[in-house]
Write a protein that holds these residues in place. Structure first.
Motif, PDB file in Angstrom:
ATOM      1  N   ILE A  10      15.680  43.634   4.636  1.00 39.29           N
ATOM      2  CA  ILE A  10      14.755  44.143   3.425  1.00 39.29           C
ATOM      3  C   ILE A  10      14.739  45.218   3.708  1.00 39.29           C
ATOM      4  CG2 ILE A  10      12.344  44.053   3.008  1.00 39.29           C
ATOM      5  CD1 ILE A  10      12.717  41.054   4.538  1.00 39.29           C
ATOM      6  N   GLY A  11      15.225  45.681   2.478  1.00 40.19           N
ATOM      7  CA  GLY A  11      14.324  47.973   2.652  1.00 40.19           C
ATOM      8  C   GLY A  11      13.602  48.166   0.969  1.00 40.19           C
ATOM      9  N   GLY A  54      12.953  50.163  11.493  1.00 38.36           N
ATOM     10  CA  GLY A  54      12.603  49.566  12.794  1.00 38.36           C
ATOM     11  C   GLY A  54      12.168  48.599  13.219  1.00 38.36           C
ATOM     12  N   ASN A  55      11.081  48.209  12.015  1.00 32.08           N
ATOM     13  CA  ASN A  55      10.156  47.205  12.548  1.00 32.08           C
ATOM     14  C   ASN A  55      10.095  46.112  11.376  1.00 32.08           C
ATOM     15  OD1 ASN A  55       8.158  44.918  13.792  1.00 32.08           O
ATOM     16  ND2 ASN A  55       6.669  46.323  13.017  1.00 32.08           N
ATOM     17  N   GLY A  56      11.392  45.130  10.970  1.00 33.74           N
ATOM     18  CA  GLY A  56      11.988  44.617   9.749  1.00 33.74           C
ATOM     19  C   GLY A  56      12.187  45.189   8.811  1.00 33.74           C
ATOM     20  N   ASP A  59      16.741  50.668   8.032  1.00 31.00           N
ATOM     21  CA  ASP A  59      16.661  52.077   9.047  1.00 31.00           C
ATOM     22  C   ASP A  59      16.483  52.926   7.627  1.00 31.00           C
ATOM     23  OD1 ASP A  59      16.496  51.295  11.646  1.00 31.00           O
ATOM     24  OD2 ASP A  59      18.959  52.367  11.548  1.00 31.00           O
ATOM     25  N   GLY A  60      15.613  54.041   7.383  1.00 32.52           N
ATOM     26  CA  GLY A  60      15.427  54.844   5.451  1.00 32.52           C
ATOM     27  C   GLY A  60      14.326  54.544   5.106  1.00 32.52           C
ATOM     28  N   SER A  61      13.757  53.278   5.396  1.00 29.58           N
ATOM     29  CA  SER A  61      12.985  52.117   4.426  1.00 29.58           C
ATOM     30  C   SER A  61      11.662  53.550   4.696  1.00 29.58           C
ATOM     31  CB  SER A  61      12.730  51.002   4.831  1.00 29.58           C
ATOM     32  OG  SER A  61      13.678  50.491   4.424  1.00 29.58           O
ATOM     33  N   VAL A  62      10.596  53.286   3.390  1.00 28.71           N
ATOM     34  CA  VAL A  62       9.482  53.665   3.772  1.00 28.71           C
ATOM     35  C   VAL A  62       8.738  52.292   3.916  1.00 28.71           C
ATOM     36  CG1 VAL A  62       9.348  55.185   1.748  1.00 28.71           C
ATOM     37  CG2 VAL A  62       8.339  52.424   1.113  1.00 28.71           C
ATOM     38  N   GLY A  63       6.775  52.512   4.231  1.00 26.93           N
ATOM     39  CA  GLY A  63       6.320  51.295   5.481  1.00 26.93           C
ATOM     40  C   GLY A  63       5.993  50.629   3.958  1.00 26.93           C
ATOM     41  N   LEU A  64       5.782  49.348   4.720  1.00 24.12           N
ATOM     42  CA  LEU A  64       5.041  47.982   3.740  1.00 24.12           C
ATOM     43  C   LEU A  64       4.443  47.754   3.975  1.00 24.12           C
ATOM     44  CD1 LEU A  64       5.490  46.916   1.154  1.00 24.12           C
ATOM     45  CD2 LEU A  64       8.045  44.975   2.301  1.00 24.12           C
ATOM     46  N   VAL A  65       2.710  47.325   3.322  1.00 29.16           N
ATOM     47  CA  VAL A  65       1.917  46.357   4.178  1.00 29.16           C
ATOM     48  C   VAL A  65       1.722  45.049   3.050  1.00 29.16           C
ATOM     49  CG1 VAL A  65      -0.519  46.483   4.802  1.00 29.16           C
ATOM     50  CG2 VAL A  65       1.187  47.837   5.148  1.00 29.16           C
TER      51      VAL A  65
END
Length: 77
Positions: A10-11, A54-56, A59-65
């Motif tokens: 997932i990115g 790095g947590n699901g 690499d290089g992805s922005v965070g997702l909540v």
């Protein structure tokens, strides 16, 4: 939370005016599972899951909540 399907990728990219979530089939099933868990009966308002580089996420992805909100937009329940 839901289990992760084997091989899930997932990115998340922020393109400014929009956010793109890209995933392989296993990643899409994993996201769907997380959303189904959050939508389940008895899950409290505000329950959430953080996915980060790095947590699901790749690499290089922005965070997702992913967060459950039972209030209407701008109107308390």
């Amino acid at each position: 939370m839901a289990d992760w399907d084997a091989g899930a990728r997932i990115g998340v990219r922020n393109l400014g005016a929009e956010v793109v979530i890209e995933a392989n089939a296993a990643g899409l099933r994993t996201l769907a599972g997380h959303l189904l868990v959050l939508s389940g009966e008895g899950v409290p308002d505000g329950a959430h899951l953080h996915l980060e580089d790095g947590n699901g996420l790749e690499d290089g992805s922005v965070g997702l909540v992913l967060e459950r909100s039972d209030e209407e937009w701008g109107v308390p329940a």
